[in-house]
Each structure stands twice: as C-alpha cells, then as structure tokens.
Scaffold this motif. Structure first.
Motif, short mmCIF file in Angstrom:
data_model
loop_
_atom_site.label_atom_id
_atom_site.label_comp_id
_atom_site.label_asym_id
_atom_site.label_seq_id
_atom_site.Cartn_x
_atom_site.Cartn_y
_atom_site.Cartn_z
N GLN A 2 -9.86 18.00 -14.05
CA GLN A 2 -9.87 16.54 -14.04
C GLN A 2 -9.25 16.06 -12.74
O GLN A 2 -8.18 16.53 -12.35
CB GLN A 2 -9.08 16.00 -15.22
CG GLN A 2 -9.66 16.39 -16.55
CD GLN A 2 -8.78 15.97 -17.71
OE1 GLN A 2 -7.57 15.83 -17.58
NE2 GLN A 2 -9.39 15.78 -18.87
N ILE A 4 -8.54 12.50 -10.11
CA ILE A 4 -8.57 11.08 -9.82
C ILE A 4 -8.37 10.96 -8.32
O ILE A 4 -7.38 11.46 -7.78
CB ILE A 4 -7.49 10.29 -10.56
CG1 ILE A 4 -7.74 10.34 -12.07
CG2 ILE A 4 -7.45 8.84 -10.07
CD1 ILE A 4 -6.69 9.64 -12.90
N TYR A 69 -12.51 8.74 -11.53
CA TYR A 69 -12.02 9.79 -12.42
C TYR A 69 -13.21 10.72 -12.63
O TYR A 69 -14.30 10.27 -13.01
CB TYR A 69 -11.57 9.19 -13.76
CG TYR A 69 -11.33 10.24 -14.82
CD1 TYR A 69 -10.18 11.01 -14.81
CD2 TYR A 69 -12.28 10.47 -15.81
CE1 TYR A 69 -9.98 11.98 -15.78
CE2 TYR A 69 -12.09 11.43 -16.79
CZ TYR A 69 -10.92 12.18 -16.77
OH TYR A 69 -10.72 13.15 -17.71
#
Length: 131
Positions: A2, A4, A69
């Motif tokens: 993940q 960002i 994101y």
C-alpha cells in the motif's frame, strides 16, 4: 503493498507485445523527518495497471502531482542486463487506486514575477473509488 504518494507525471498508455494496453506511472512517496532544506526523503515506485473502462479513463486523466492511494501486488524479478550482470527490480502491479487530492495550484505574483503556492486547501476528487 500500500502506497500513498504523488504522481511524478501523468500516467501513460503503452501497448504490450500481446496487444493488450498497460498504463504505466511513477509514484513518489515521502518518508522520514524533514531535513535542513525542509524536504523529506522520497522513494520512487514504478507501477503498471491493466484497469479497464471508467477506471482507465480516470487514471489516464490524472495530472502530475495528484496525491494517490495505491494497492499493488509487489514482485521482485531478477534479469540479466546488457553488460552481463544480474539485476533485481521491484515490479508493482496495481490492484486498486484512489485519487486523494489534486495538485496544489501555483500562481505567479504579477508584481514580483515570483512563483508562489496558493494557500487554498486541496480539493478531494469526489466520486473516485477503488477499482
């Protein structure tokens, strides 16, 4: 994985050898404390996406600097370079994404000619969902 971060440039559509199109883009992810220059360390990740339909059009329309994101499948690949040495590369295949904020507007002061950031709050990209 993940992430960002912000788009390094607008995503680009590229045909593959099989005739299927892939969208490629780079994401800059800042981390750690700010240094003396006021900047944080930035890691750059190259990401590939095979999204279709409205998600594809949305991804291709995002401008440089958009905060995103991204959920991606991470895979380490080893290959032999032209000089004969073995190289390892991290490949990220996007599974889903969400555009979080537009890039901050920059304007030029007409009296001094200096470029300055506006103090406006970044607008969220409403209606943007995960793929």
């Amino acid at each position: 994985m993940q992430l960002i971060g912000r788009l390094a440039d607008s995503p680009e559509l590229t045909p593959t050898s099989t005739g299927r199109d892939v969208i490629r883009y780079a994401l800059g992810v800042s981390s750690g404390p700010r240094g003396e220059d006021g900047n944080r360390a930035t890691s750059w990740f190259r990401i590939a996406s095979f999204v279709e339909g409205a998600q594809r059009e949305l991804l291709l329309s995002l401008p440089k600097g958009t905060q995103m994101y991204v959920e991606a499948e991470a895979k380490m690949d080893t290959y032999q370079a032209q000089d004969g040495s073995n190289r390892t590369q991290l490949n990220l295949l996007q599974r889903s994404f969400e555009a979080l904020a537009r890039p901050q507007n920059r304007s030029e002061d007409s009296t001094t000619g200096a470029e300055s950031e506006t103090n406006a709050v970044e607008e969220p990209l409403s209606g943007v969902g995960a793929s």
